[in-house]
Write a protein that holds these residues in place. Structure first.
Motif, PDB file in Angstrom:
ATOM      1  N   LEU A   1      49.011  44.923  44.218  1.00 16.74           N
ATOM      2  CA  LEU A   1      48.878  43.611  44.855  1.00 16.74           C
ATOM      3  C   LEU A   1      47.660  43.591  45.789  1.00 16.74           C
ATOM      4  O   LEU A   1      46.909  42.602  45.828  1.00 16.74           O
ATOM      5  CB  LEU A   1      50.163  43.304  45.614  1.00 16.74           C
ATOM      6  N   TYR A   2      47.446  44.668  46.524  1.00 18.33           N
ATOM      7  CA  TYR A   2      46.244  44.756  47.377  1.00 18.33           C
ATOM      8  C   TYR A   2      44.987  44.697  46.498  1.00 18.33           C
ATOM      9  O   TYR A   2      43.990  44.067  46.873  1.00 18.33           O
ATOM     10  CB  TYR A   2      46.258  46.044  48.203  1.00 18.33           C
ATOM     11  N   VAL A   3      45.034  45.345  45.344  1.00 18.33           N
ATOM     12  CA  VAL A   3      43.874  45.315  44.437  1.00 18.33           C
ATOM     13  C   VAL A   3      43.613  43.883  43.973  1.00 18.33           C
ATOM     14  O   VAL A   3      42.486  43.394  44.037  1.00 18.33           O
ATOM     15  CB  VAL A   3      44.098  46.243  43.218  1.00 18.33           C
ATOM     16  N   LEU A   4      44.652  43.208  43.536  1.00 20.88           N
ATOM     17  CA  LEU A   4      44.497  41.820  43.068  1.00 20.88           C
ATOM     18  C   LEU A   4      43.903  40.935  44.168  1.00 20.88           C
ATOM     19  O   LEU A   4      42.972  40.162  43.921  1.00 20.88           O
ATOM     20  CB  LEU A   4      45.856  41.262  42.631  1.00 20.88           C
ATOM     21  N   LEU A   5      44.432  41.058  45.383  1.00 21.77           N
ATOM     22  CA  LEU A   5      43.982  40.195  46.477  1.00 21.77           C
ATOM     23  C   LEU A   5      42.568  40.556  46.936  1.00 21.77           C
ATOM     24  O   LEU A   5      41.858  39.718  47.495  1.00 21.77           O
ATOM     25  CB  LEU A   5      44.967  40.264  47.648  1.00 21.77           C
ATOM     26  N   ALA A   6      42.144  41.790  46.695  1.00 23.27           N
ATOM     27  CA  ALA A   6      40.777  42.201  47.066  1.00 23.27           C
ATOM     28  C   ALA A   6      39.769  41.758  46.017  1.00 23.27           C
ATOM     29  O   ALA A   6      38.603  41.542  46.325  1.00 23.27           O
ATOM     30  CB  ALA A   6      40.723  43.715  47.229  1.00 23.27           C
ATOM     31  N   SER A   7      40.217  41.630  44.778  1.00 20.16           N
ATOM     32  CA  SER A   7      39.268  41.413  43.678  1.00 20.16           C
ATOM     33  C   SER A   7      38.979  39.926  43.486  1.00 20.16           C
ATOM     34  O   SER A   7      39.697  39.059  43.986  1.00 20.16           O
ATOM     35  CB  SER A   7      39.811  42.020  42.380  1.00 20.16           C
ATOM     36  N   GLN A   8      37.954  39.640  42.716  1.00 23.51           N
ATOM     37  CA  GLN A   8      37.556  38.258  42.455  1.00 23.51           C
ATOM     38  C   GLN A   8      38.593  37.543  41.573  1.00 23.51           C
ATOM     39  O   GLN A   8      38.592  36.314  41.488  1.00 23.51           O
ATOM     40  CB  GLN A   8      36.165  38.250  41.805  1.00 23.51           C
ATOM     41  N   GLU A   9      39.487  38.307  40.962  1.00 24.11           N
ATOM     42  CA  GLU A   9      40.555  37.702  40.136  1.00 24.11           C
ATOM     43  C   GLU A   9      41.396  36.716  40.934  1.00 24.11           C
ATOM     44  O   GLU A   9      41.989  35.796  40.380  1.00 24.11           O
ATOM     45  CB  GLU A   9      41.494  38.800  39.603  1.00 24.11           C
ATOM     46  N   SER A  10      41.482  36.919  42.267  1.00 26.24           N
ATOM     47  CA  SER A  10      42.315  36.047  43.106  1.00 26.24           C
ATOM     48  C   SER A  10      41.472  34.993  43.823  1.00 26.24           C
ATOM     49  O   SER A  10      41.819  34.538  44.909  1.00 26.24           O
ATOM     50  CB  SER A  10      43.094  36.889  44.123  1.00 26.24           C
ATOM     51  N   SER A  11      40.370  34.565  43.180  1.00 24.83           N
ATOM     52  CA  SER A  11      39.382  33.684  43.831  1.00 24.83           C
ATOM     53  C   SER A  11      39.946  32.386  44.396  1.00 24.83           C
ATOM     54  O   SER A  11      39.395  31.838  45.347  1.00 24.83           O
ATOM     55  CB  SER A  11      38.261  33.367  42.839  1.00 24.83           C
TER      56      SER A  11
END
Ligand code: NAD
Ligand code: MG
Length: 301
Positions: free
Chosen positions: A275-285
């Motif tokens: 979840l931290y990865v998703l929120l850090a990445s551009q995927e969660s723009s």
């Protein structure tokens, strides 16, 4: 732990994926060492598989020596990020293991130990991370203090002050220092808790800080989106980390830790990291000002 740990993509039954209570009775002085926990938590050392989702990003992670912060550091490194790690000087042994794991991925690891209760240290930490990583794209606030007390009369003024300073003031000091240094596209991820919404009687000061972190996250998100910076929070339920047997729970609660969730077990740090990865990445723009639970089935809020 299963005999042969599987990566985070392999189909598994979440009910039997990780250890269940009862756990051995155990205790350490705060902040404690991950290395002394029984059974050992899974931080993704043998299970997290990355795909370059954070390639070239520069991240500062507090509380990165152990628990959820360690799992986040391992995942970020495997996704291609360079990492500055903060932790308390007494946690050097745990931190060295994390530095080695980050370096094993060919990523940069900058260890910056120090106490976040000190505002001057907080701003130096951000400056040093920015300088040594050559920029700052991600700030992950994971460090936290949790000290269980059964009665309000047992919470000393010093404890109340330390919990507020570590969990709330430091968050403010770190974000205040980081925001002006961050480029558009940068992200801040805070660590709230199910305690933000469903406070335990024994965690009066801690739950208060975790509720504050939710409001802080939502307000800051509205403010800094003008700069193209997103801010979100992860709200874990019971996670098997050294925070708990080092005073975070009354000692008699440790053997049954996590049993009250629908999954009847605590989560592992490795189950928070994606979840931290998703929120850090551009995927969660298009995601900002949100709080996401990792609770084993106890719903938020
Ligand atoms: P942990 O003990 O592994 O991590 C907490 C870290 O906070 C420590 O490693 C330490 O480095 C850091 N820290 C504490 N005081 C500090 C200070 N004054 N200066 C610098 N660093 C300091 O435990 P964890 O469970 O991984 O905790 C990480 C975060 O997750 C915390 O914010 C905690 O409140 C939150 N959380 C944990 C649970 C859980 O059940 N374990 C549940 C909800 C939220
Ligand atoms: Mg630690």
């Amino acid at each position: 732990m299963p005999a042969k740990p599987k990566d985070q993509f392999t189909l598994q039954n979440p009910l039997t994926q990780y250890p269940h209570p009862p756990f051995p009775a155990q205790g350490q002085a705060a902040p404690g060492l991950d290395a002394e926990m029984r059974p050992k938590p899974d931080h993704g050392e043998h299970t997290y598989k990355g795909f370059g989702r954070l390639a070239g990003r520069r991240a500062l992670i507090t509380g990165a020596d152990s628990g959820i912060g360690r799992a986040t550091a391992i995942a970020f490194a495997r996704e291609g990020a360079d990492i500055a790690l903060n932790y308390l000087p007494t946690e050097e042994a745990d931190a060295r293991e994390v530095v080695a794991l980050i370096k094993a991925e060919g990523r940069k690891a900058v260890a910056i130990p120090g106490d976040l209760k000190d505002p001057r240290f907080c701003s130096e930490l951000v400056d040093q991370a920015h300088e040594q990583l050559g920029g700052l794209d991600i700030l992950v606030n994971v460090a936290g203090k949790q000290e269980a007390r059964k009665d309000i009369g047992q919470i000393t003024h010093a404890q109340f002050d330390h919990t507020l300073k570590t969990n709330v003031y430091a968050l403010f000091w770190l974000c205040q220092a980081a925001v002006p240094l961050m480029p558009a596209g940068a992200t801040i991820i805070n660590t709230a808790s199910i305690q933000s919404y469903q406070p335990s009687a024994t965690l009066l000061d801690y739950a208060t800080t975790k509720a504050a972190i939710v409001a802080f996250t939502k307000a800051l998100a509205k403010q800094v989106i003008e700069r193209g910076i997103r801010v979100n929070a992860v709200a874990p339920g019971p996670i098997w980390t050294v925070l708990q047997p080092s005073g975070g729970q009354p000692p008699e609660k440790i053997p049954e830790f996590g049993a009250q969730t629908p999954m009847k077990r605590p989560g592992q740090p490795a189950e928070c990291a994606p979840l931290y990865v998703l929120l850090a990445s551009q995927e969660s723009s298009y995601i900002t000002g949100e709080v996401f639970g990792v609770t084993g089935g106890n719903p938020l809020p």
